[in-house]
Design a protein around this motif. Structure first.
Motif, PDB file in Angstrom:
ATOM      1  N   ASN A 159      73.166   8.421  -3.413  1.00  0.00           N
ATOM      2  CA  ASN A 159      73.499   7.024  -3.099  1.00  0.00           C
ATOM      3  C   ASN A 159      73.009   6.126  -4.233  1.00  0.00           C
ATOM      4  O   ASN A 159      72.014   5.421  -4.099  1.00  0.00           O
ATOM      5  N   ASP A 160      73.720   6.215  -5.357  1.00  0.00           N
ATOM      6  CA  ASP A 160      73.336   5.428  -6.524  1.00  0.00           C
ATOM      7  C   ASP A 160      74.567   4.709  -7.077  1.00  0.00           C
ATOM      8  O   ASP A 160      75.204   5.175  -8.024  1.00  0.00           O
ATOM      9  N   PRO A 161      74.931   3.576  -6.493  1.00  0.00           N
ATOM     10  CA  PRO A 161      76.151   2.876  -6.917  1.00  0.00           C
ATOM     11  C   PRO A 161      76.027   2.326  -8.333  1.00  0.00           C
ATOM     12  O   PRO A 161      74.922   2.136  -8.862  1.00  0.00           O
ATOM     13  N   GLU A 162      77.177   2.059  -8.920  1.00  0.00           N
ATOM     14  CA  GLU A 162      77.204   1.570 -10.299  1.00  0.00           C
ATOM     15  C   GLU A 162      76.481   0.232 -10.452  1.00  0.00           C
ATOM     16  O   GLU A 162      75.849  -0.008 -11.472  1.00  0.00           O
ATOM     17  N   TRP A 163      76.568  -0.620  -9.425  1.00  0.00           N
ATOM     18  CA  TRP A 163      75.905  -1.921  -9.553  1.00  0.00           C
ATOM     19  C   TRP A 163      74.394  -1.760  -9.659  1.00  0.00           C
ATOM     20  O   TRP A 163      73.732  -2.514 -10.368  1.00  0.00           O
ATOM     21  N   ARG A 164      73.815  -0.744  -8.967  1.00  0.00           N
ATOM     22  CA  ARG A 164      72.375  -0.513  -9.070  1.00  0.00           C
ATOM     23  C   ARG A 164      72.015  -0.015 -10.462  1.00  0.00           C
ATOM     24  O   ARG A 164      71.010  -0.428 -11.063  1.00  0.00           O
ATOM     25  N   GLN A 165      72.837   0.896 -10.988  1.00  0.00           N
ATOM     26  CA  GLN A 165      72.597   1.413 -12.324  1.00  0.00           C
ATOM     27  C   GLN A 165      72.645   0.288 -13.360  1.00  0.00           C
ATOM     28  O   GLN A 165      71.835   0.248 -14.294  1.00  0.00           O
ATOM     29  N   ALA A 166      73.574  -0.646 -13.176  1.00  0.00           N
ATOM     30  CA  ALA A 166      73.684  -1.773 -14.107  1.00  0.00           C
ATOM     31  C   ALA A 166      72.457  -2.670 -14.027  1.00  0.00           C
ATOM     32  O   ALA A 166      71.935  -3.132 -15.056  1.00  0.00           O
ATOM     33  N   TRP A 223      69.457  -1.733 -13.131  1.00  0.00           N
ATOM     34  CA  TRP A 223      68.328  -1.008 -13.701  1.00  0.00           C
ATOM     35  C   TRP A 223      68.390  -1.029 -15.230  1.00  0.00           C
ATOM     36  O   TRP A 223      67.354  -1.182 -15.894  1.00  0.00           O
ATOM     37  N   CYS A 224      69.579  -0.913 -15.787  1.00  0.00           N
ATOM     38  CA  CYS A 224      69.717  -1.017 -17.253  1.00  0.00           C
ATOM     39  C   CYS A 224      69.270  -2.399 -17.727  1.00  0.00           C
ATOM     40  O   CYS A 224      68.612  -2.533 -18.762  1.00  0.00           O
TER      41      CYS A 224
END
Length: 281
Positions: A242-249, A251-252
Motif C-alpha cells: 500500500n504505497d501510492p504514487e502520491w506518498r512516494q512523491a 517522500w521524495c
C-alpha cells in the motif's frame, strides 16, 4: 421565550459587557484573570497555584481566588515564571499578543527542527514526549481540506500525582492539501524519529483547529476534543502493498528538504535504530 428567560438573558449579556469593559479599563486585573484562567486550562486549580510557586514568589492561597485579589500582587517576575512554567507567550499574558502559544515554525528548513528538538531533549531529558499531528475529522491526506497542526508535547509530574502537559506549536497555518506542507511534515517526522521522539496522529473538529490557529483557544482546551487516532508514520513506512504514487512523491520532496539542509536520511534512520536499541535495553 418567557419574560423571566428574556430578563436572565439580558442580565447575562450586561454582565459579559461589563466584564469586557472592566478588563479594558483595568488591564492589570485582566492580566490576573488571564493568568488564573491559563492555569485552570492546564488542569491546575486556582487554589493550587501557590503550591507551584518558587520560594521567592510565594503568595497566600487567597491571592489567587479572584482576579481582583491577585491584581495588586501581580509582578513581572510572577508573570515571567507563569509564562515559562506553562510554555506560553509572556506577551499574551501582557495582553499585547493575540496568540497564547510559542510557535516554532521552520517551514522548508528542517535542520532547525533538529536543533530545536535537541534543545528540548537537553533541557528536559527525562520526561515523556511526542510529536502530535492534528488534522480535521473526516479529512484525509492528501486530498482533504483544512489545517495541519504539528504539536510538540511534554508531560511531567505536577501535584498530587497529576500530570502537566506543555505544548509547543511547530507549524503556522499549514494545510493538509498543500504538497510542500506535507513534504515538510514527513521531514519533521523523520527527524523526530531519529531522536527517539514518538509521532502520534489525532483527529479534531475543524472548528477547534481553526480556533487554535487564530489564537482564540488554548492548546489543552483544544486537546480535549481529540476524536480518534490516525497513523502519520504510515506516510514514511507504508504498509506492505500500500504505497501510492502520491506518498512516494511526498517522500521524495521530504528527502529533498533534508538534503538541502545537509541531512542524510540513512544517517537519520541509523540514529532512530540506535535510539530504539537504547530504549529496549
Amino acid at each position: 421565550m418567557s419574560f423571566v428567560g428574556e430578563a436572565n438573558g439580558l442580565v447575562g449579556l450586561l454582565g459579559k459587557t461589563w466584564n469586557l469593559l472592566h478588563d479594558r479599563l483595568d488591564p492589570v486585573r485582566a492580566q490576573a484573570k488571564r493568568l488564573i484562567e491559563a492555569f485552570e486550562a492546564y488542569g491546575v486549580a486556582r487554589q493550587q497555584i501557590p503550591r507551584l510557586l518558587p520560594a521567592d514568589l510565594k503568595l497566600p492561597n487567597a491571592a489567587f481566588s479572584t482576579p481582583d485579589k491577585l491584581k495588586d500582587k501581580l509582578t513581572s517576575e510572577l508573570l515571567d515564571w507563569a509564562a515559562e512554567h506553562l510554555a506560553i507567550r509572556r506577551s499574551w499574558l501582557d495582553l499585547v499578543d493575540s496568540h497564547p502559544h510559542l510557535v516554532h515554525d521552520h517551514y522548508k528548513s528542517p535542520a532547525h527542527y533538529r536543533e530545536w528538538f535537541s534543545g528540548r531533549l537537553k533541557q528536559a531529558p527525562n520526561v515523556p514526549r511526542w510529536l502530535s499531528i492534528w488534522k480535521p475529522v473526516g479529512q484525509e491526506i492528501p486530498n482533504g481540506q483544512g489545517p495541519l497542526c504539528l504539536v510538540y508535547e511534554e508531560t511531567s509530574q505536577c501535584l498530587d500525582g497529576a500530570e502537566l502537559t506543555r505544548y509547543w506549536l511547530l507549524s503556522d497555518h499549514w494545510s493538509i492539501h498543500h504538497a510542500p506542507c506535507l513534504e515538510n511534515l514527513l521531514a519533521v517526522m523523520a527527524i523526530a524519529r531519529s531522536l527517539g521522539i514518538s509521532v502520534l496522529g489525532s483527529n479534531l473538529p475543524l472548528s477547534e483547529l481553526q480556533q487554535l490557529e487564530a489564537g482564540s483557544k488554548l492548546l489543552p482546551d483544544v486537546a480535549k476534543h481529540r476524536r480518534g487516532a490516525w497513523h502519520p508514520e504510515d506516510l514514511i513506512d507504508p504498509l506492505l502493498g500500500n504505497d501510492p504514487e502520491w506518498r512516494q512523491a511526498l517522500w521524495c520532496g521530504a528527502l529533498s528538504y533534508l538534503a538541502k539542509d545537509g541531512m542524510d536520511i540513512s544517517a537519520l534512520e541509523a540514529g532512530a535504530s540506535t535510539e530504539e536499541g537504547r530504549a529496549s535495553s
